[in-house]
Design a protein around this motif. Sequence first.
Motif, PDB file in Angstrom:
ATOM      1  N   ALA A  89       1.391 -20.894  60.643  1.00  0.00           N
ATOM      2  CA  ALA A  89       2.659 -20.541  61.405  1.00  0.00           C
ATOM      3  C   ALA A  89       2.808 -21.231  62.712  1.00  0.00           C
ATOM      4  O   ALA A  89       3.893 -21.406  63.347  1.00  0.00           O
ATOM      5  N   GLY A  90       1.649 -21.545  63.103  1.00  0.00           N
ATOM      6  CA  GLY A  90       1.566 -21.841  64.724  1.00  0.00           C
ATOM      7  C   GLY A  90       1.585 -21.095  65.559  1.00  0.00           C
ATOM      8  O   GLY A  90       1.578 -21.172  66.877  1.00  0.00           O
ATOM      9  N   GLU A  91       1.399 -19.764  65.172  1.00  0.00           N
ATOM     10  CA  GLU A  91       1.296 -18.558  66.186  1.00  0.00           C
ATOM     11  C   GLU A  91       0.222 -18.259  67.025  1.00  0.00           C
ATOM     12  O   GLU A  91       0.130 -17.883  67.934  1.00  0.00           O
ATOM     13  N   ILE A  92      -1.047 -18.712  66.188  1.00  0.00           N
ATOM     14  CA  ILE A  92      -2.227 -18.652  67.037  1.00  0.00           C
ATOM     15  C   ILE A  92      -3.102 -19.625  66.349  1.00  0.00           C
ATOM     16  O   ILE A  92      -2.866 -20.386  65.490  1.00  0.00           O
ATOM     17  N   ARG A  93      -4.334 -19.793  66.834  1.00  0.00           N
ATOM     18  CA  ARG A  93      -5.383 -20.739  66.440  1.00  0.00           C
ATOM     19  C   ARG A  93      -6.711 -20.313  66.439  1.00  0.00           C
ATOM     20  O   ARG A  93      -6.989 -19.147  66.597  1.00  0.00           O
TER      21      ARG A  93
END
Length: 76
Positions: free
Chosen positions: A58-62
Amino acid sequence: MTNPERDPESGKLTERYSDEDFLEAVAELEPASTREIAEAVGCSRRNADVRLRKLEEAGEIRKKKVGNSLTWFSVE
């Protein structure tokens, strides 16, 4: 950490740990392994792995692979 509750309509348990629980653990511990985040949240390593991968999608963390482990970071 959040507690599980039953949905009044379906009777199913709702999520025990919120996305925010995982995001907070990543922010506090980064860089952090899946195991470290699981311990901070209070869930199994497998549960943490599944949730962290969803947050990453979801692009919240990497993530970054370090040896045989995944290391998690906040999105900058």
